[in-house]
Design a protein around this motif. Structure first.
Motif, mmCIF file in Angstrom:
data_model
loop_
_atom_site.group_PDB
_atom_site.id
_atom_site.type_symbol
_atom_site.label_atom_id
_atom_site.label_comp_id
_atom_site.label_asym_id
_atom_site.label_seq_id
_atom_site.Cartn_x
_atom_site.Cartn_y
_atom_site.Cartn_z
ATOM 1 N N ALA A 129 0.832 -1.191 0.000
ATOM 2 C CA ALA A 129 0.000 0.000 0.000
ATOM 3 C C ALA A 129 0.874 1.250 0.000
ATOM 4 N N PRO A 130 0.441 2.306 -0.690
ATOM 5 C CA PRO A 130 1.225 3.542 -0.710
ATOM 6 C C PRO A 130 1.463 4.074 0.697
ATOM 7 N N ALA A 131 2.712 4.459 0.968
ATOM 8 C CA ALA A 131 3.083 5.121 2.217
ATOM 9 C C ALA A 131 2.871 4.264 3.455
ATOM 10 N N LEU A 132 2.758 2.948 3.299
ATOM 11 C CA LEU A 132 2.627 2.084 4.473
ATOM 12 C C LEU A 132 3.950 2.079 5.233
ATOM 13 N N LYS A 133 3.903 2.454 6.495
ATOM 14 C CA LYS A 133 5.098 2.495 7.323
ATOM 15 C C LYS A 133 5.190 1.233 8.179
ATOM 16 N N ALA A 134 6.403 0.949 8.628
ATOM 17 C CA ALA A 134 6.619 -0.215 9.483
ATOM 18 C C ALA A 134 7.303 0.205 10.776
ATOM 19 N N VAL A 135 6.860 -0.386 11.867
ATOM 20 C CA VAL A 135 7.481 -0.187 13.175
ATOM 21 C C VAL A 135 7.996 -1.539 13.643
ATOM 22 N N LEU A 136 9.317 -1.647 13.835
ATOM 23 C CA LEU A 136 9.936 -2.898 14.251
ATOM 24 C C LEU A 136 10.366 -2.792 15.703
ATOM 25 N N MET A 137 9.865 -3.692 16.533
ATOM 26 C CA MET A 137 10.153 -3.664 17.962
ATOM 27 C C MET A 137 11.409 -4.480 18.256
ATOM 28 N N CYS A 138 12.494 -3.781 18.604
ATOM 29 C CA CYS A 138 13.795 -4.440 18.788
ATOM 30 C C CYS A 138 14.448 -4.088 20.120
ATOM 31 N N GLY A 139 13.653 -3.708 21.104
ATOM 32 C CA GLY A 139 14.234 -3.237 22.358
ATOM 33 C C GLY A 139 14.338 -4.267 23.458
ATOM 34 N N GLY A 140 13.915 -5.512 23.178
ATOM 35 C CA GLY A 140 13.875 -6.539 24.229
ATOM 36 C C GLY A 140 15.245 -7.040 24.653
ATOM 37 N N LEU A 141 15.264 -7.718 25.800
ATOM 38 C CA LEU A 141 16.513 -8.224 26.378
ATOM 39 C C LEU A 141 16.920 -9.588 25.824
ATOM 40 N N GLY A 142 15.985 -10.310 25.218
ATOM 41 C CA GLY A 142 16.324 -11.639 24.696
ATOM 42 C C GLY A 142 16.724 -12.618 25.781
ATOM 43 N N THR A 143 16.013 -12.603 26.901
ATOM 44 C CA THR A 143 16.412 -13.409 28.061
ATOM 45 C C THR A 143 16.423 -14.901 27.782
ATOM 46 N N ARG A 144 15.540 -15.362 26.884
ATOM 47 C CA ARG A 144 15.476 -16.809 26.611
ATOM 48 C C ARG A 144 16.660 -17.294 25.780
ATOM 49 N N LEU A 145 17.412 -16.356 25.235
ATOM 50 C CA LEU A 145 18.576 -16.735 24.428
ATOM 51 C C LEU A 145 19.894 -16.356 25.110
ATOM 52 N N ARG A 146 19.838 -16.186 26.408
ATOM 53 C CA ARG A 146 21.080 -16.000 27.159
ATOM 54 C C ARG A 146 21.805 -17.340 27.284
ATOM 55 N N PRO A 147 23.146 -17.375 27.290
ATOM 56 C CA PRO A 147 24.061 -16.231 27.432
ATOM 57 C C PRO A 147 24.403 -15.512 26.131
ATOM 58 N N TRP A 148 23.963 -16.060 24.970
ATOM 59 C CA TRP A 148 24.338 -15.424 23.711
ATOM 60 C C TRP A 148 23.877 -13.969 23.652
ATOM 61 N N SER A 149 22.670 -13.706 24.154
ATOM 62 C CA SER A 149 22.131 -12.345 24.066
ATOM 63 C C SER A 149 22.818 -11.383 25.031
ATOM 64 N N PHE A 150 23.701 -11.889 25.882
ATOM 65 C CA PHE A 150 24.536 -10.978 26.672
ATOM 66 C C PHE A 150 25.515 -10.233 25.755
ATOM 67 N N ILE A 151 25.818 -10.841 24.597
ATOM 68 C CA ILE A 151 26.813 -10.275 23.679
ATOM 69 C C ILE A 151 26.161 -9.411 22.607
ATOM 70 N N ILE A 152 25.124 -9.935 21.969
ATOM 71 C CA ILE A 152 24.443 -9.194 20.907
ATOM 72 C C ILE A 152 22.942 -9.258 21.130
ATOM 73 N N PRO A 153 22.196 -8.226 20.710
ATOM 74 C CA PRO A 153 20.738 -8.265 20.847
ATOM 75 C C PRO A 153 20.151 -9.280 19.875
ATOM 76 N N LYS A 154 19.008 -9.823 20.242
ATOM 77 C CA LYS A 154 18.415 -10.906 19.456
ATOM 78 C C LYS A 154 18.196 -10.559 17.982
ATOM 79 N N PRO A 155 17.733 -9.351 17.617
ATOM 80 C CA PRO A 155 17.548 -9.065 16.192
ATOM 81 C C PRO A 155 18.831 -9.105 15.369
ATOM 82 N N MET A 156 19.984 -9.107 16.062
ATOM 83 C CA MET A 156 21.264 -9.150 15.363
ATOM 84 C C MET A 156 21.831 -10.562 15.259
ATOM 85 N N PHE A 157 21.121 -11.560 15.790
ATOM 86 C CA PHE A 157 21.590 -12.939 15.648
ATOM 87 C C PHE A 157 21.667 -13.290 14.160
#
Length: 259
Positions: free
Chosen positions: A6-34
């Protein structure tokens, strides 16, 4: 050929979480960067949006925001425009919308930043518009197998035995098409989740619809999901290479035989 959204459809991506279920890996990088293969989850998601001409993207960041911002910058290298919304405290899966009220003037896409999908966003938008929905929830059928025999009864009398049955449920896929009218449901500030936004919209009489995703979808919420996503990516790459080789062989055959 690209399938325009659709014309001008915007997207909001939620990337602020801690990624606790993927620790200890998420201690190094945030989950969206895996990485999936050699590319971050978020890059693959942005690429999918661009494929559907959704290029005006807001990314809500909090935990390890600097890694996401340093990687994607303003999005120009990916053919999109990225603006960052900074969560100075955890705002949940919808609270960051408060920081965008003035910039979301038409229907917009909101997604978790840790999922992969081949969803046709144009079809989702058309469904949303056809139903005059305030919110359309992208959903996926999910099967759960009980690892035991199940006994059904009525007042203690056994009526049926079922060995390791499978139950199917319609789950929230973390993808929403939202009309800005529902932003009035948000509190003035603070944490707020998508489930609260949806329930609040329904409580006010707004129409909320379910769109069942038929295409590929996976949420990278657990280690087993992350491993599966990488296997899926590997299989897709091998299939693509096989098609390329097959096309090359066919072309060589036509040249040899003068066809």
């Amino acid at each position: 050929m690209k399938n325009p959204a659709a014309p001008a459809l915007k997207a909001v991506l939620m990337c602020g979480g801690l990624g606790t279920r993927l620790r200890p890996w998420s201690f190094i990088i945030p989950k969206p960067m895996f990485p999936i293969g050699e590319r971050p989850i978020l890059e693959l998601l942005i690429e999918r949006l661009r494929l559907h001409n959704i290029t005006d993207i807001f990314i809500s960041v909090g935990y390890k925001a600097e890694l996401i911002e340093a990687t994607f910058r303003d999005g120009q290298q990916l053919g999109v425009s990225i603006q960052y919304i900074h969560e100075h405290e955890p705002l949940g899966t919808a609270g960051a919308l408060n920081l965008l009220r003035d910039r979301l003037t038409g229907p917009f896409l909101m997604m978790n930043g840790d999922l992969l999908t081949r969803l046709n966003f144009q079809d989702l938008y058309e469904y949303h518009q056809a139903h005059a929905a305030a919110i359309t929830i992208g959903t996926k059928m999910y099967d759960i197998q009980v690892p035991y025999g199940v006994v059904d009864d009525v007042d203690g009398r056994v009526t049926q035995l079922r060995e390791k049955p499978t139950y199917s449920s319609c789950i929230n896929a973390g993808i929403y098409l939202i009309d800005p009218v529902v932003l009035d449901v948000l509190p003035p500030a603070g944490r707020f989740d998508a489930t609260q936004l949806i329930q609040g919209a329904m409580d006010r009489g707004h129409a909320v619809y379910n769109y069942n995703i038929q295409e590929y979808w996976i949420d990278i919420g657990r280690f087993e999901d992350y491993a599966r996503a990488n296997e899926d990516a590997k299989d897709a790459m091998q299939e693509s290479e096989q098609r390329t080789l097959s096309n090359t062989d066919s072309e060589d055959d036509r040249r040899v035989h003068g066809r």
